[in-house]
Design an enzyme around this catalytic site. Structure first.
Site, PDB file in Angstrom:
ATOM      1  N   ARG A  62     -18.663  46.806  70.182  1.00 49.30           N
ATOM      2  CA  ARG A  62     -19.253  46.711  71.531  1.00 49.30           C
ATOM      3  C   ARG A  62     -18.285  47.196  72.607  1.00 49.30           C
ATOM      4  NH1 ARG A  62     -21.377  41.697  69.689  1.00 49.30           N
ATOM      5  NH2 ARG A  62     -23.498  42.183  69.077  1.00 49.30           N
ATOM      6  N   LYS A 169     -20.316  39.612  52.590  1.00 43.85           N
ATOM      7  CA  LYS A 169     -20.964  38.324  52.544  1.00 43.85           C
ATOM      8  C   LYS A 169     -20.838  37.640  53.921  1.00 43.85           C
ATOM      9  CE  LYS A 169     -18.607  34.487  51.095  1.00 43.85           C
ATOM     10  NZ  LYS A 169     -17.552  34.011  51.981  1.00 43.85           N
ATOM     11  N   ASP A 198     -18.268  41.839  47.045  1.00 44.87           N
ATOM     12  CA  ASP A 198     -17.685  40.509  46.887  1.00 44.87           C
ATOM     13  C   ASP A 198     -16.210  40.772  46.651  1.00 44.87           C
ATOM     14  OD1 ASP A 198     -16.527  38.235  45.611  1.00 44.87           O
ATOM     15  OD2 ASP A 198     -18.536  37.474  45.290  1.00 44.87           O
ATOM     16  N   HIS A 199     -15.362  40.383  47.596  1.00 39.55           N
ATOM     17  CA  HIS A 199     -13.978  40.864  47.502  1.00 39.55           C
ATOM     18  C   HIS A 199     -13.247  40.305  46.278  1.00 39.55           C
ATOM     19  CE1 HIS A 199     -12.740  37.083  49.481  1.00 39.55           C
ATOM     20  NE2 HIS A 199     -11.536  37.340  49.023  1.00 39.55           N
ATOM     21  N   LYS A 203     -10.130  42.146  43.042  1.00 39.11           N
ATOM     22  CA  LYS A 203      -8.844  41.614  42.578  1.00 39.11           C
ATOM     23  C   LYS A 203      -8.570  42.122  41.161  1.00 39.11           C
ATOM     24  CE  LYS A 203      -9.363  37.321  45.244  1.00 39.11           C
ATOM     25  NZ  LYS A 203      -8.374  37.402  46.300  1.00 39.11           N
ATOM     26  N   GLU A 237      -7.381  26.246  47.757  1.00 40.21           N
ATOM     27  CA  GLU A 237      -6.768  26.903  48.912  1.00 40.21           C
ATOM     28  C   GLU A 237      -5.996  25.864  49.712  1.00 40.21           C
ATOM     29  OE1 GLU A 237      -9.247  30.226  50.729  1.00 40.21           O
ATOM     30  OE2 GLU A 237     -10.710  28.639  50.448  1.00 40.21           O
ATOM     31  N   ASP A 256     -19.967  29.018  50.945  1.00 39.21           N
ATOM     32  CA  ASP A 256     -18.875  29.945  51.226  1.00 39.21           C
ATOM     33  C   ASP A 256     -18.267  30.517  49.944  1.00 39.21           C
ATOM     34  OD1 ASP A 256     -17.108  31.185  53.136  1.00 39.21           O
ATOM     35  OD2 ASP A 256     -15.535  29.785  52.496  1.00 39.21           O
ATOM     36  N   HIS A 261     -18.152  34.187  45.032  1.00 33.80           N
ATOM     37  CA  HIS A 261     -16.879  34.383  44.316  1.00 33.80           C
ATOM     38  C   HIS A 261     -16.837  33.641  42.971  1.00 33.80           C
ATOM     39  CE1 HIS A 261     -15.970  36.024  48.097  1.00 33.80           C
ATOM     40  NE2 HIS A 261     -15.489  34.964  48.692  1.00 33.80           N
ATOM     41  N   LYS A 361     -10.677  23.423  50.345  1.00 33.59           N
ATOM     42  CA  LYS A 361      -9.672  23.765  51.353  1.00 33.59           C
ATOM     43  C   LYS A 361      -8.664  22.623  51.412  1.00 33.59           C
ATOM     44  CE  LYS A 361     -12.071  27.242  53.417  1.00 33.59           C
ATOM     45  NZ  LYS A 361     -11.631  28.622  53.172  1.00 33.59           N
TER      46      LYS A 361
HETATM   47  C1  BG6 Z   1     -13.863  34.132  51.829  1.00 37.34           C
HETATM   48  C2  BG6 Z   1     -14.234  32.779  52.363  1.00 37.34           C
HETATM   49  O1  BG6 Z   1     -14.998  34.790  51.347  1.00 37.34           O
HETATM   50  O2  BG6 Z   1     -12.918  33.967  50.767  1.00 37.34           O
HETATM   51  C3  BG6 Z   1     -12.993  32.042  52.853  1.00 37.34           C
HETATM   52  O3  BG6 Z   1     -15.161  32.933  53.426  1.00 37.34           O
HETATM   53  C4  BG6 Z   1     -11.969  31.964  51.746  1.00 37.34           C
HETATM   54  O4  BG6 Z   1     -13.329  30.744  53.324  1.00 37.34           O
HETATM   55  C5  BG6 Z   1     -11.713  33.338  51.165  1.00 37.34           C
HETATM   56  O5  BG6 Z   1     -10.770  31.432  52.302  1.00 37.34           O
HETATM   57  C6  BG6 Z   1     -10.843  33.248  49.940  1.00 37.34           C
HETATM   58  O6  BG6 Z   1     -10.422  34.528  49.568  1.00 37.34           O
HETATM   59  P1  BG6 Z   1      -9.049  34.753  48.800  1.00 37.34           P
HETATM   60  O7  BG6 Z   1      -9.041  36.206  48.490  1.00 37.34           O
HETATM   61  O8  BG6 Z   1      -7.958  34.316  49.730  1.00 37.34           O
HETATM   62  O9  BG6 Z   1      -9.120  33.868  47.587  1.00 37.34           O
END
Ligand code: BG6
Length: 513
Positions: A62, A169, A198-199, A203, A237, A256, A261, A361
């Site tokens: 924006r 996501k 999906d990241h 990995k 985490e 989340d 994941h 978390k």
């Molecule tokens: C994200 C979540 O998709 O993945 C976060 O929204 C989370 O809440 C994160 O912390 C974790 O990713 P990674 O790569 O640090 O395990």
């Protein structure tokens, strides 16, 4: 500005297919994801010589800004977020291919403007009309953006050029909204054009699950209910909600982390060998696992799932606030920051082998791992050895931050007596392959540029992931928690999560280091 030169540092050969000429359009170019991950990942691809020389980036957001100012901004950002040294010549080559356009995603005028800019870039950089759009935006903009792109001919492909869209996501908020979004997208685009990212699949250690299982002869024969007692998946985490309280409070740990994941980790661990590594062959097998996960009844939700929310506590010597005291979180929030559950996969390989999973978390350490616990050996030979000294064999896939594989087994302790102890055999990636600095997005972006959808989610997989968690969402909504916060920051979650396994005579494996 005609660009005829090639990328510098061309002394070694690229490992992999060089991407097609193309333009990457980033919607949400001023956001965190773009500066922390996407731009450093593109630069790493350029360094690895996997980007075409005919490549360009358009950032859209924006805020008004000139292309020159945008180039200065990303150059500054790279000082902070590059994963290694930045070669000045290569960066110069790269940044001259970056453009900025200010625009509102819901303003129809944005799209003709984008089309004009892309036509101009095609002429200047010979990018041949190949475009991929990365939607690094709020999820409620996904549908609007793709519809508008389609309306202005920007999703239209033919034999000479391709158009693709990458969607981050969260993909929906529940089953119904995920279905609606899929329908909205599939009205204007083909499934083959949609890359749901999906990241976790970026990995290395997650991709290595496939290599471990299917490139070795020794694991598959024992990878089943005859030999495996149970599977544990933990995604711990230490961070809290990292300033994302507003988003997180509407999502919670279940939405989340689990349908996305954690489902990736489950499907790769449990799937049958695919007939090939073609995208649909792999995804068909993943999808079968998602469909084989036994749906939880309302009663199962009460007995086989656990939810928690962190209170204040201490992590690595630092006092940290309770979830309800985080910015953007209501002081009486009932959102869960921890979830654990026991699932069953109803197929021949896995019948009666529980899969326990947990994520939270503010755990004591950051650690993601998969434990495959094997059945115990009969103890007849070692009657005099206390059973607690004979731990069952475990194969542990360390996903992060340690990256490797370890196998736990019994060994004879040296000495005149037959005494047994438990030992670990460890493989660490870094010892063999060195550290490859990466953002985790390189492979995924490159796959999109070469048209490989293997590591992206198909519509049916996303929906199947939501189906697994739907009963929890329903029951938890109907029965709000009364005991939150129920675990202190810096602990492994609520006591109920330990009991979930203890009831079955099992224990979580915690890695404290
Ligand atoms: C994200 C979540 O998709 O993945 C976060 O929204 C989370 O809440 C994160 O912390 C974790 O990713 P990674 O790569 O640090 O395990």
């Amino acid at each position: 500005m005609a660009q005829t030169e090639t990328a510098p540092l061309a002394s070694t050969q690229p490992v992999g297919k060089v991407a097609d000429p193309c333009v990457m359009v980033i919607f949400g170019a001023s956001g965190d994801l773009t500066r922390r991950k996407l731009i450093p990942a593109l630069y790493n691809l350029a360094r690895a010589k996997l980007l075409s020389h005919e490549f360009a980036v358009v950032g859209i957001a924006r805020r008004p800004m000139s292309t020159d100012d945008y180039r200065k901004k990303v150059t500054e950002d790279m000082k902070q977020f590059a994963t290694g040294d930045v070669d000045p010549d290569l960066w110069e080559w790269f940044v001259r291919r970056m453009y900025y356009m200010s625009g509102n995603f819901d303003d129809p005028q944005t799209y003709p403007n984008l089309k004009d800019l892309l036509t101009k870039i095609d002429q200047e950089h010979s990018t041949r009309g190949n475009y991929f759009y990365y939607l690094a935006t709020a999820p409620d903009a996904f549908g609007t953006i793709v519809e508008n792109l389609a309306e202005h001919g920007l999703m239209q492909q033919d034999n000479n050029h391709w158009r693709r869209v990458i969607i981050e996501k969260p993909f929906g908020h529940d089953l119904e909204s995920a279905r609606a979004l899929n329908q909205q997208l599939l009205k204007v685009a083909d499934e083959k054009q949609i890359y749901r990212i999906d990241h976790y699949l970026g990995k290395e250690t997650v991709q290595n699950i496939l290599a471990l299982r299917f490139a070795n002869g020794i694991f598959e024969p024992i990878w089943n209910r005859r030999y495996i007692d149970h599977v544990q998946i933990s995604v711990a985490e230490t961070v809290g909600v990292e300033g994302r309280g507003g988003y997180y409070d509407t999502a919670g740990a279940l939405r989340d982390m689990v349908p996305n994941h954690i489902m990736q980790l489950i499907t790769l661990t449990a799937m049958e060998p695919p007939v090939s590594f073609r995208a649909d062959a792999v995804r068909d097998e993943q999808s079968k696992i998602l469909h084989a996960i036994q749906p939880l009844s309302a009663e199962d939700v009460l007995t086989r799932t656990v939810r928690g929310q962190y209170g204040e506590g201490v992590i690595a010597g630092q006092r940290v606030p309770a979830y309800r005291a985080e910015p953007g979180v209501p002081p009486d929030s009932r959102t869960e920051t921890f979830v654990a559950m026991k699932l069953q996969i109803d197929n021949w390989r896995w019948a009666d082998v529980p899969v326990y999973l947990r994520t939270g978390k503010r755990m004591p350490v950051r650690n993601t791992h998969i434990v495959i616990q094997f059945r115990r050996a009969p103890f007849v030979l070692f009657r005099d050895t206390p059973v607690e000294n004979l731990m069952p064999n475990q194969l542990v896939l360390h996903i992060q931050p340690e990256e490797g594989i370890s196998l736990r087994f019994a060994a004879k302790a040296p000495g005149a007596l037959m005494r047994l102890g438990t030992v670990d055999m460890n493989f660490e990636y870094a010892d063999y392959f060195g550290m490859q600095p990466s953002t985790g997005y390189e492979r995924l972006l490159h796959d999109c540029m070469i048209g490989d959808q293997t590591l992206f989610q198909r519509a049916d997989m996303v929906e199947a992931g939501w189906c697994v968690v739907s009963p929890l969402l329903d029951v938890w909504k109907a029965l709000p928690p009364r005991n939150f916060p129920n675990y202190a920051s810096g602990t492994w979650g609520p006591r109920d999560a330990d009991e979930l396994l203890e009831r079955d005579g099992r224990r979580w494996r915690n890695f404290e280091k």
